[in-house]
Design a protein around this motif. Structure first.
Motif, PDB file in Angstrom:
ATOM      1  N   ILE A 204      42.425   3.095 -31.261  1.00 42.07           N
ATOM      2  CA  ILE A 204      43.685   1.625 -31.425  1.00 42.07           C
ATOM      3  C   ILE A 204      42.887   0.345 -31.328  1.00 42.07           C
ATOM      4  N   SER A 205      41.709   0.253 -30.336  1.00 39.00           N
ATOM      5  CA  SER A 205      41.322  -0.814 -31.407  1.00 39.00           C
ATOM      6  C   SER A 205      40.403  -1.058 -31.798  1.00 39.00           C
ATOM      7  N   LEU A 206      40.153  -0.058 -32.251  1.00 34.61           N
ATOM      8  CA  LEU A 206      39.585   0.151 -34.146  1.00 34.61           C
ATOM      9  C   LEU A 206      40.808  -0.015 -34.922  1.00 34.61           C
ATOM     10  N   LEU A 207      41.451   0.776 -34.449  1.00 34.23           N
ATOM     11  CA  LEU A 207      42.558   0.345 -36.004  1.00 34.23           C
ATOM     12  C   LEU A 207      43.221  -1.158 -36.134  1.00 34.23           C
ATOM     13  N   GLU A 208      43.259  -1.659 -34.856  1.00 34.77           N
ATOM     14  CA  GLU A 208      43.891  -3.126 -34.336  1.00 34.77           C
ATOM     15  C   GLU A 208      43.001  -4.175 -35.884  1.00 34.77           C
ATOM     16  N   GLN A 209      41.404  -3.158 -35.657  1.00 27.93           N
ATOM     17  CA  GLN A 209      40.741  -4.929 -35.787  1.00 27.93           C
ATOM     18  C   GLN A 209      40.615  -4.464 -37.287  1.00 27.93           C
ATOM     19  N   CYS A 210      40.937  -2.904 -37.632  1.00 28.82           N
ATOM     20  CA  CYS A 210      41.032  -3.031 -39.691  1.00 28.82           C
ATOM     21  C   CYS A 210      42.327  -3.508 -39.231  1.00 28.82           C
ATOM     22  N   LYS A 211      43.232  -3.274 -38.943  1.00 24.64           N
ATOM     23  CA  LYS A 211      44.651  -3.937 -39.803  1.00 24.64           C
ATOM     24  C   LYS A 211      44.213  -5.250 -39.863  1.00 24.64           C
ATOM     25  N   GLU A 212      43.667  -6.052 -38.751  1.00 25.50           N
ATOM     26  CA  GLU A 212      43.917  -7.680 -39.545  1.00 25.50           C
ATOM     27  C   GLU A 212      42.768  -8.025 -40.163  1.00 25.50           C
ATOM     28  N   GLN A 213      41.483  -6.806 -40.647  1.00 27.62           N
ATOM     29  CA  GLN A 213      40.660  -7.345 -41.624  1.00 27.62           C
ATOM     30  C   GLN A 213      41.270  -7.162 -43.184  1.00 27.62           C
ATOM     31  N   LEU A 214      41.813  -6.043 -43.385  1.00 30.73           N
ATOM     32  CA  LEU A 214      42.813  -6.153 -44.470  1.00 30.73           C
ATOM     33  C   LEU A 214      44.166  -6.700 -44.618  1.00 30.73           C
ATOM     34  N   ASN A 215      44.725  -7.287 -43.094  1.00 28.07           N
ATOM     35  CA  ASN A 215      45.613  -8.460 -43.928  1.00 28.07           C
ATOM     36  C   ASN A 215      45.244  -9.318 -44.875  1.00 28.07           C
ATOM     37  N   ALA A 216      43.437  -9.861 -43.771  1.00 25.98           N
ATOM     38  CA  ALA A 216      43.137 -10.882 -44.815  1.00 25.98           C
ATOM     39  C   ALA A 216      42.904 -10.633 -46.003  1.00 25.98           C
ATOM     40  N   GLU A 217      43.171  -9.057 -46.746  1.00 21.53           N
ATOM     41  CA  GLU A 217      42.901  -9.427 -47.953  1.00 21.53           C
ATOM     42  C   GLU A 217      41.572  -8.833 -47.974  1.00 21.53           C
ATOM     43  N   LYS A 218      40.872  -8.199 -47.143  1.00 22.55           N
ATOM     44  CA  LYS A 218      39.022  -7.781 -47.223  1.00 22.55           C
ATOM     45  C   LYS A 218      38.989  -6.595 -46.802  1.00 22.55           C
ATOM     46  N   PRO A 219      37.893  -6.194 -47.744  1.00 23.09           N
ATOM     47  CA  PRO A 219      37.958  -4.659 -47.661  1.00 23.09           C
ATOM     48  C   PRO A 219      36.927  -3.950 -46.297  1.00 23.09           C
ATOM     49  N   LEU A 220      36.860  -3.108 -46.140  1.00 24.16           N
ATOM     50  CA  LEU A 220      36.953  -3.289 -44.837  1.00 24.16           C
ATOM     51  C   LEU A 220      35.383  -2.714 -44.727  1.00 24.16           C
ATOM     52  N   ARG A 221      34.750  -2.412 -45.653  1.00 20.79           N
ATOM     53  CA  ARG A 221      33.748  -1.883 -46.052  1.00 20.79           C
ATOM     54  C   ARG A 221      31.832  -3.749 -45.225  1.00 20.79           C
ATOM     55  N   LEU A 222      33.446  -4.011 -45.197  1.00 22.02           N
ATOM     56  CA  LEU A 222      32.606  -5.628 -44.357  1.00 22.02           C
ATOM     57  C   LEU A 222      32.897  -5.565 -42.876  1.00 22.02           C
ATOM     58  N   LEU A 223      33.299  -4.948 -42.456  1.00 24.93           N
ATOM     59  CA  LEU A 223      33.937  -4.376 -41.435  1.00 24.93           C
ATOM     60  C   LEU A 223      32.840  -3.180 -41.063  1.00 24.93           C
ATOM     61  N   ALA A 224      31.317  -3.312 -41.328  1.00 24.29           N
ATOM     62  CA  ALA A 224      30.938  -1.298 -41.271  1.00 24.29           C
ATOM     63  C   ALA A 224      31.153  -0.726 -39.906  1.00 24.29           C
ATOM     64  N   GLU A 225      30.448  -1.338 -39.492  1.00 23.85           N
ATOM     65  CA  GLU A 225      30.457  -0.762 -37.801  1.00 23.85           C
ATOM     66  C   GLU A 225      32.028   0.559 -37.560  1.00 23.85           C
ATOM     67  N   VAL A 226      32.917  -1.065 -37.259  1.00 24.32           N
ATOM     68  CA  VAL A 226      34.479  -0.611 -37.519  1.00 24.32           C
ATOM     69  C   VAL A 226      34.488   0.999 -37.840  1.00 24.32           C
ATOM     70  N   ALA A 227      34.533   0.310 -39.454  1.00 21.91           N
ATOM     71  CA  ALA A 227      35.044   1.363 -40.297  1.00 21.91           C
ATOM     72  C   ALA A 227      33.980   2.791 -40.695  1.00 21.91           C
ATOM     73  N   GLY A 228      33.069   2.288 -40.012  1.00 20.80           N
ATOM     74  CA  GLY A 228      31.945   3.488 -40.220  1.00 20.80           C
ATOM     75  C   GLY A 228      32.431   4.643 -39.037  1.00 20.80           C
ATOM     76  N   HIS A 229      32.560   3.936 -37.747  1.00 18.48           N
ATOM     77  CA  HIS A 229      33.057   4.445 -37.196  1.00 18.48           C
ATOM     78  C   HIS A 229      33.525   6.040 -36.584  1.00 18.48           C
ATOM     79  N   ALA A 230      32.787   6.721 -35.971  1.00 17.84           N
ATOM     80  CA  ALA A 230      33.551   8.313 -36.287  1.00 17.84           C
ATOM     81  C   ALA A 230      34.340   8.770 -35.539  1.00 17.84           C
ATOM     82  N   LYS A 231      35.005   7.799 -35.228  1.00 15.20           N
ATOM     83  CA  LYS A 231      36.635   7.648 -34.894  1.00 15.20           C
ATOM     84  C   LYS A 231      37.509   7.797 -36.375  1.00 15.20           C
ATOM     85  N   LEU A 232      37.406   7.017 -36.718  1.00 16.48           N
ATOM     86  CA  LEU A 232      37.775   6.498 -38.174  1.00 16.48           C
ATOM     87  C   LEU A 232      37.499   7.414 -39.559  1.00 16.48           C
ATOM     88  N   ARG A 233      36.673   8.165 -39.014  1.00 14.66           N
ATOM     89  CA  ARG A 233      35.594   8.815 -40.689  1.00 14.66           C
ATOM     90  C   ARG A 233      36.872   9.758 -41.387  1.00 14.66           C
TER      91      ARG A 233
END
Ligand SMILES: Nc1nc2c(ncn2[C@@H]2O[C@H](COP(=O)(O)OP(=O)(O)OP(=O)(O)O)[C@@H](O)[C@H]2O)c(=O)[nH]1
Ligand SMILES: [Mg+2]
Length: 340
Positions: A149-178
Motif C-alpha cells: 500500500i505504501s509503495l502504491l501510495e508513493q506511486c500515486k503521488e508521483q503520477l498525480n504530480a505528472e511525473k514518470p515513475l522511473r524518477l522514483l526508481a526504488e519504489v517503482a522497481g520494487h519487487a512487489k510492484l514488478r
C-alpha cells in the motif's frame, strides 16, 4: 530482452518495424512475423575482440523489437488506448512523428508530451485499481500488505504530480510492484521520425535527446540488395543507416549489461541484468554452468585491449578469479569453470 515500439498513432512505428525486420536474425518460430524481430546489437567491442581472436563465429548481443498491433480502444476504459504488449516489454522505443506525410504539420514536442501523459494516466489507473482491490480485501477481513500500500501510495503521488515513475526508481522497481508492468517505470528511448530531407533532432524538451531516424527511407533501404543500397545511400548522402543507432540506443537504455566470451571458435556478447552475480550470468550461457558453477576467470575488456593479449593481462595481475558472490560488470570477459 524485449523493446516495444510505442507512440501516438501514425508516428511511423510499423514503418520503422519494417526497416528493422530487414535486419532480423532468422531463428525458428516467429522469425517471419512482421511485427517482431530478433536483432543484433551493434557493439564495437565485439568487433575488436573478433579482430583479436579471429574466431569462426562472432555473435553480438541480441534484442527483440516488437510492434504491437494497434489496440481496439473502448470508450469507457482509457487503458485500452495502449496495447497490452507495452506492459510486458523491458523497455519502450517511443516513435515521434516529425514528418508531414499528408498527416498535417508535425508537432513533435506536443505529441511527445501527450504520449507521456497517456502513459502516466495508464499507470495511475493501474495503481488506483490495485488500491481499490486491496481496500476491498480489507473490508472482507483479509490480511493486507502494508508495504505494498505504501509503495502504491508513493506511486500515486508521483503520477498525480505528472511525473514518470522511473524518477522514483526504488519504489517503482520494487519487487512487489514488478508484476504490474508500470509503463512510466520502464526505460524509454525516443526516436524522432523525421522528414526525408531533415536530419536535425526536433526539440522535445530539455531532458530528451532523440535518436533521429527516417523510417520511410530506412524501410526502402531494407528492401534493396546490398549493391542498390550502397548506391541509394550515396545518392542521399547517407554514410550509415540510422537503424544501428536505434538498436544500440534501445539496448543501452535497458537495465542490462553485456559480458563476453572469447575463443578461437567463437567471440560472443551476452546480456544479463545489471547487478547479476557470476553464476546467474553463467546461466545465461548455459543452465548447466549456473548449476555446476565453480568460479569464473574474468578479464576486463579495457585491460585486454590496452595490454594486447590475455597473457599480458595475466602477467599484469589483472586476471581475476570470481566466486559465486562476484557482481558481473559491463565489459567483463568470462571463462566459466563448472562441473556437471
Ligand atoms: N513521409 C514520411 N511518411 C512516413 C514516414 N514514416 C511513416 N510514414 C507514413 O505515415 C503513415 C503511418 O505510418 P505507420 O508506420 O503505419 O505508423 P504507425 O505508428 O505504425 O501507425 P499505427 O500503427 O496506426 O499507430 C503511413 O502512411 C506511412 O507511410 C516517414 O518517415 N516519412
Ligand atoms: Mg502500426
Amino acid at each position: 530482452m524485449k523493446l516495444a515500439l510505442a507512440g501516438l498513432p501514425t508516428s511511423g512505428k510499423s514503418t520503422l518495424m519494417r526497416a528493422l525486420a530487414g535486419r532480423r536474425i532468422a531463428v525458428g518460430k516467429g522469425s517471419s512475423d512482421a511485427s517482431q524481430a530478433l536483432l543484433s546489437v551493434p557493439d564495437e567491442r565485439v568487433d575488436k575482440l573478433s579482430a583479436m581472436y579471429l574466431p569462426q563465429k562472432t555473435i553480438h548481443a541480441q534484442v527483440t523489437f516488437v510492434d504491437p498491433a494497434p489496440p481496439v480502444a473502448k470508450a469507457d476504459d482509457p487503458t485500452t488506448k495502449l496495447p497490452p504488449e507495452l506492459r510486458q516489454a523491458d523497455g519502450l522505443v517511443e516513435v515521434v512523428r516529425n514528418f508531414d506525410g499528408g498527416l498535417g504539420a508535425p508537432d513533435p514536442i506536443g505529441d511527445h508530451q501527450s504520449f507521456g501523459e497517456e502513459l502516466i494516466l495508464n499507470d495511475l489507473i493501474t495503481v488506483e485499481r490495485r488500491l481499490e482491490r486491496i481496500a476491498e480485501e480489507r473490508r472482507r477481513g483479509r490480511e493486507i500488505d502494508q508495504e505494498e500500500i505504501s509503495l502504491l501510495e508513493q506511486c500515486k503521488e508521483q503520477l498525480n504530480a505528472e511525473k514518470p515513475l522511473r524518477l522514483l526508481a526504488e519504489v517503482a522497481g520494487h519487487a512487489k510492484l514488478r508484476g504490474f508492468g508500470l509503463l512510466t517505470a520502464k526505460p524509454v528511448v525516443v526516436v524522432a521520425n523525421n522528414e526525408e530531407d531533415d536530419d536535425q533532432p526536433p526539440d522535445l524538451g530539455p531532458e530528451v535527446k532523440p535518436v533521429v531516424a527516417r523510417a520511410a527511407i530506412e524501410a526502402e533501404l531494407a528492401e534493396l540488395s546490398e549493391e542498390e543500397r550502397a548506391e541509394f545511400m550515396a545518392d542521399l548522402g547517407l554514410t550509415q543507416s540510422a537503424l544501428d543507432r536505434v538498436i544500440a540506443a534501445g539496448y543501452q537504455a535497458l537495465d542490462a549489461i553485456s559480458f563476453f566470451t572469447v575463443g578461437e571458435d567463437e567471440v560472443r556478447a551476452w546480456t544479463t541484468r545489471r547487478g547479476s552475480l557470476a553464476p546467474q550470468a553463467a546461466g545465461v550461457i548455459h543452465s548447466d554452468m549456473e548449476k555446476g558453477f565453480i568460479r569464473a576467470e574474468v578479464m576486463r575488456y579495457q585491460d585486454l585491449i590496452e595490454l594486447g593479449s590475455e597473457a599480458a593481462v595475466k602477467k599484469a595481475g589483472l586476471f581475476k578469479l570470481a566466486g559465486k558472490d562476484y557482481v558481473v560488470q559491463d565489459g567483463d570477459i568470462f571463462h566459466v569453470r563448472f562441473n556437471v
